[in-house]
Design an enzyme around this catalytic site. Sequence first.
Site, PDB file in Angstrom:
ATOM      1  N   ASP A   8       0.883  -1.245   0.115  1.00 23.11           N
ATOM      2  CA  ASP A   8      -0.170  -0.053   0.016  1.00 23.11           C
ATOM      3  C   ASP A   8       1.028   1.215   0.091  1.00 23.11           C
ATOM      4  O   ASP A   8       2.067   1.006   0.533  1.00 23.11           O
ATOM      5  CB  ASP A   8      -0.879   0.056   1.312  1.00 23.11           C
ATOM      6  CG  ASP A   8      -1.563   1.108   1.541  1.00 23.11           C
ATOM      7  OD1 ASP A   8      -2.252   1.645   0.554  1.00 23.11           O
ATOM      8  OD2 ASP A   8      -1.525   1.800   2.521  1.00 23.11           O
ATOM      9  N   ASP A  10       0.041   5.138   0.862  1.00 20.73           N
ATOM     10  CA  ASP A  10      -0.310   6.116   1.719  1.00 20.73           C
ATOM     11  C   ASP A  10      -0.118   5.195   3.258  1.00 20.73           C
ATOM     12  O   ASP A  10      -0.924   4.738   3.443  1.00 20.73           O
ATOM     13  CB  ASP A  10      -1.857   6.755   1.586  1.00 20.73           C
ATOM     14  CG  ASP A  10      -1.628   7.275   0.391  1.00 20.73           C
ATOM     15  OD1 ASP A  10      -0.852   8.236   0.161  1.00 20.73           O
ATOM     16  OD2 ASP A  10      -2.704   7.330  -0.385  1.00 20.73           O
TER      17      ASP A  10
HETATM   18  C1  BG6 Z   1      -5.730   6.003   0.310  1.00 14.58           C
HETATM   19  C2  BG6 Z   1      -5.796   6.974   1.539  1.00 14.58           C
HETATM   20  O1  BG6 Z   1      -4.467   5.575  -0.007  1.00 14.58           O
HETATM   21  O2  BG6 Z   1      -6.282   6.612  -0.750  1.00 14.58           O
HETATM   22  C3  BG6 Z   1      -7.040   7.586   1.721  1.00 14.58           C
HETATM   23  O3  BG6 Z   1      -5.322   6.121   2.566  1.00 14.58           O
HETATM   24  C4  BG6 Z   1      -7.374   8.399   0.646  1.00 14.58           C
HETATM   25  O4  BG6 Z   1      -7.081   8.234   2.922  1.00 14.58           O
HETATM   26  C5  BG6 Z   1      -7.365   7.360  -0.769  1.00 14.58           C
HETATM   27  O5  BG6 Z   1      -8.944   8.734   0.628  1.00 14.58           O
HETATM   28  C6  BG6 Z   1      -7.861   8.221  -1.870  1.00 14.58           C
HETATM   29  O6  BG6 Z   1      -6.686   8.960  -2.183  1.00 14.58           O
HETATM   30  P1  BG6 Z   1      -6.952  10.050  -3.436  1.00 14.58           P
HETATM   31  O7  BG6 Z   1      -5.402  10.449  -3.488  1.00 14.58           O
HETATM   32  O8  BG6 Z   1      -7.450   9.383  -4.692  1.00 14.58           O
HETATM   33  O9  BG6 Z   1      -7.702  11.076  -3.041  1.00 14.58           O
HETATM   34 MG    MG Z   2      -2.817   3.182   3.602  1.00 11.77          MG
END
Ligand code: BG6
Ligand code: MG
Length: 220
Positions: A8, A10
């Site tokens: 993963d 984030d």
């Molecule tokens: C995930 C995060 O990786 O991505 C979430 O943990 C986030 O918090 C999700 O909402 C979507 O991210 P993005 O960048 O497409 O808005």
């Molecule tokens: Mg994550």
Amino acid sequence: MVKACIFDLDGVIVDTAKYHFIAWRRLANSLGFDFSEEENEKLKGVSRMESLNLILQWGGVEKTEAEKLALTDLKNGWYREYILKMGPEEILEGVVPFLDHLEGLGIRMAVGSSSKNASTILSQIGLTPRFEAVIDGNRITRSKPDPQVFEMGARAMGLPSGECIVFEDAEKGVDAALAGGFLAVGVGSEENLSHAHYVLPNFIGVSLQNILDGIKAKMP
Ligand code: BG6
Ligand code: MG
């Protein structure tokens, strides 16, 4: 026999939750309410639109689908201002040595992220060439806890899920890995991630053997 690792992004490779929090909070404030860092925890691993729905629920605010799209666009614009300033110094400690270690062992590597900004972030931090496949929020139709993102990663490498370890910081991400038949390693606190096959606080000083031993010790 483990042949690949799927990460993963984030919360595992970089801490972008702080930028999501600032941008979502700015949006909530513009709508006349606020939410806490504790509530922000619930947004980890959750898609952009699902995050907005939760936040609107906390604020007791209702919006039409068109308004929600405009709000997610607004938030994403603010969020991108932060991620476009990111650099390799934001890679979490221990990650690069761990990737080097895996590469030395011939382990294949992919990213499985719900974020539509995953490619931008990987490019900002200079890690794009490290991964043979990047499956992100633009490619999936079902969010975690559905295993789709990890299944697509394994398929892109031509491997069955049982030969891949998934690294996840979110409860729902661990659920997704387990649902797909992957070996699931939680990165963070044992408290939220105890359903994983094994939990690491971070990657500092970690080897694949440590992880395999840890998984084995936790198996019934
Ligand atoms: C995930 C995060 O990786 O991505 C979430 O943990 C986030 O918090 C999700 O909402 C979507 O991210 P993005 O960048 O497409 O808005
Ligand atoms: Mg994550």
